[in-house]
Motif scaffolding. Structure first.
Motif, PDB file in Angstrom:
ATOM      1  N   HIS A  11     -11.975  10.114 -24.344  1.00  0.00           N
ATOM      2  CA  HIS A  11     -11.520   9.002 -24.616  1.00  0.00           C
ATOM      3  C   HIS A  11     -12.491   8.416 -25.583  1.00  0.00           C
ATOM      4  CE1 HIS A  11      -8.549   8.244 -21.059  1.00  0.00           C
ATOM      5  NE2 HIS A  11      -9.322   9.407 -20.591  1.00  0.00           N
ATOM      6  N   HIS A  12     -12.297   7.127 -26.061  1.00  0.00           N
ATOM      7  CA  HIS A  12     -13.109   6.462 -26.614  1.00  0.00           C
ATOM      8  C   HIS A  12     -13.495   4.979 -26.384  1.00  0.00           C
ATOM      9  CE1 HIS A  12     -11.365   3.885 -30.101  1.00  0.00           C
ATOM     10  NE2 HIS A  12     -10.100   4.451 -29.373  1.00  0.00           N
ATOM     11  N   ILE A 118      -7.673  17.874 -24.375  1.00  0.00           N
ATOM     12  CA  ILE A 118      -6.755  16.936 -24.720  1.00  0.00           C
ATOM     13  C   ILE A 118      -7.498  15.413 -24.750  1.00  0.00           C
ATOM     14  CG2 ILE A 118      -4.675  18.047 -23.937  1.00  0.00           C
ATOM     15  CD1 ILE A 118      -4.577  16.297 -21.657  1.00  0.00           C
ATOM     16  N   SER A 119      -6.838  14.759 -25.886  1.00  0.00           N
ATOM     17  CA  SER A 119      -6.997  13.255 -25.918  1.00  0.00           C
ATOM     18  C   SER A 119      -6.242  12.409 -24.958  1.00  0.00           C
ATOM     19  CB  SER A 119      -7.021  12.922 -27.594  1.00  0.00           C
ATOM     20  OG  SER A 119      -5.492  12.992 -27.853  1.00  0.00           O
ATOM     21  N   HIS A 120      -6.849  11.145 -24.961  1.00  0.00           N
ATOM     22  CA  HIS A 120      -5.851  10.282 -24.323  1.00  0.00           C
ATOM     23  C   HIS A 120      -4.627   9.887 -24.897  1.00  0.00           C
ATOM     24  CE1 HIS A 120      -5.779   5.828 -22.467  1.00  0.00           C
ATOM     25  NE2 HIS A 120      -4.922   6.685 -21.714  1.00  0.00           N
ATOM     26  N   GLU A 122      -2.737  11.985 -26.249  1.00  0.00           N
ATOM     27  CA  GLU A 122      -1.923  13.433 -25.844  1.00  0.00           C
ATOM     28  C   GLU A 122      -1.200  13.001 -24.522  1.00  0.00           C
ATOM     29  OE1 GLU A 122      -3.691  16.519 -28.794  1.00  0.00           O
ATOM     30  OE2 GLU A 122      -4.705  16.069 -27.034  1.00  0.00           O
ATOM     31  N   THR A 123      -1.622  12.344 -23.643  1.00  0.00           N
ATOM     32  CA  THR A 123      -1.126  11.897 -22.271  1.00  0.00           C
ATOM     33  C   THR A 123      -0.339  10.820 -22.493  1.00  0.00           C
ATOM     34  OG1 THR A 123      -2.986  10.721 -21.672  1.00  0.00           O
ATOM     35  CG2 THR A 123      -3.380  12.949 -21.424  1.00  0.00           C
ATOM     36  N   TRP A 124      -0.511   9.831 -23.225  1.00  0.00           N
ATOM     37  CA  TRP A 124       0.247   8.480 -23.081  1.00  0.00           C
ATOM     38  C   TRP A 124       0.390   7.909 -24.641  1.00  0.00           C
ATOM     39  CZ3 TRP A 124      -2.128   3.389 -22.778  1.00  0.00           C
ATOM     40  CH2 TRP A 124      -1.075   2.287 -22.243  1.00  0.00           C
ATOM     41  N   SER A 125       1.713   7.792 -24.869  1.00  0.00           N
ATOM     42  CA  SER A 125       1.928   7.440 -26.324  1.00  0.00           C
ATOM     43  C   SER A 125       1.760   6.161 -26.757  1.00  0.00           C
ATOM     44  CB  SER A 125       3.405   7.774 -26.613  1.00  0.00           C
ATOM     45  OG  SER A 125       4.361   6.875 -25.750  1.00  0.00           O
ATOM     46  N   GLY A 126       1.415   5.271 -25.633  1.00  0.00           N
ATOM     47  CA  GLY A 126       1.167   4.143 -26.242  1.00  0.00           C
ATOM     48  C   GLY A 126      -0.459   3.821 -26.501  1.00  0.00           C
ATOM     49  N   THR A 127      -1.081   4.798 -26.787  1.00  0.00           N
ATOM     50  CA  THR A 127      -2.568   4.291 -27.191  1.00  0.00           C
ATOM     51  C   THR A 127      -2.812   5.331 -28.291  1.00  0.00           C
ATOM     52  OG1 THR A 127      -4.817   4.165 -26.232  1.00  0.00           O
ATOM     53  CG2 THR A 127      -3.395   6.187 -25.752  1.00  0.00           C
ATOM     54  N   GLU A 128      -3.808   4.757 -29.162  1.00  0.00           N
ATOM     55  CA  GLU A 128      -4.484   5.585 -30.249  1.00  0.00           C
ATOM     56  C   GLU A 128      -5.726   6.308 -29.714  1.00  0.00           C
ATOM     57  OE1 GLU A 128      -4.495   3.401 -34.122  1.00  0.00           O
ATOM     58  OE2 GLU A 128      -2.514   2.580 -33.619  1.00  0.00           O
ATOM     59  N   CYS A 129      -6.022   5.951 -28.429  1.00  0.00           N
ATOM     60  CA  CYS A 129      -7.421   6.523 -28.114  1.00  0.00           C
ATOM     61  C   CYS A 129      -7.468   7.884 -28.116  1.00  0.00           C
ATOM     62  CB  CYS A 129      -7.631   6.085 -26.713  1.00  0.00           C
ATOM     63  SG  CYS A 129      -8.934   6.814 -25.775  1.00  0.00           S
ATOM     64  N   PRO A 130      -8.299   8.582 -28.624  1.00  0.00           N
ATOM     65  CA  PRO A 130      -9.936   8.397 -28.817  1.00  0.00           C
ATOM     66  C   PRO A 130      -9.963   7.993 -30.334  1.00  0.00           C
ATOM     67  CG  PRO A 130      -9.737  10.802 -29.148  1.00  0.00           C
ATOM     68  CD  PRO A 130      -8.069  10.266 -28.882  1.00  0.00           C
ATOM     69  N   GLY A 131      -9.161   7.414 -31.083  1.00  0.00           N
ATOM     70  CA  GLY A 131      -9.313   7.060 -32.458  1.00  0.00           C
ATOM     71  C   GLY A 131      -9.122   8.261 -33.332  1.00  0.00           C
TER      72      GLY A 131
END
Length: 155
Positions: A11-12, A118-120, A122-131
């Protein structure tokens, strides 16, 4: 649900302001990642691995270690430092040493590859985290983690 650590989720923070105090207590985001990573590469354990992090989402919290990485720059890239990239690789290599065993009482089934790191987003399509900066470097982080792991276990 029975916990099993089989993912390392990156995450970021979305900000360049230090978030240690914010993440160390009950907060408005209900975020409780396992680790917090500062720009200089310093890592803080915020919640024990066996005490389920709350940072990625219900389907992922029981199966992952999560690291919240402090941004070094703001938008649009949300870049991090070379020290942070190296520490992410070190943390991943460390987690791999528990594969087939337990960490804080939780079974670990973890391989250093892009299925398990994985990045955040890649688990949840509603976020751009980790940038975009970290997302573009995940393959490099995994490759470096493999190097570290192989060097440390080649004895």
């Amino acid at each position: 649900m029975t916990p099993l650590i089989d993912r390392f989720v990156i995450h970021h923070t979305g900000t360049t302001a230090d978030q240690l105090d914010f993440l160390s207590r009950c907060n408005k985001r209900s975020s409780a990642p396992t680790f917090y990573l500062r720009n200089d590469g310093t890592v803080f354990e915020l919640i024990r691995p066996g005490a389920k992090p709350a940072s990625t989402g219900a389907d992922w919290n029981w199966r992952s270690l999560a690291v919240e990485t402090l941004d070094h720059t703001g938008a649009p890239d949300y870049a991090v430092t070379a020290e942070q990239l190296e520490e992410l690789a070190q943390m991943i290599a460390w987690l791999a040493t528990f594969d087939g065993g337990t960490l804080d009482g939780v079974p670990v089934s973890f391989t250093i590859d892009r299925d398990h790191v994985i990045s955040h987003q890649e688990t949840w399509s509603g976020t751009e985290c980790p940038g975009p900066y970290l997302q573009a470097r995940l393959d490099d982080i995994v490759a470096r983690a493999r190097e570290i792991f192989e060097k440390n276990t080649a004895a």
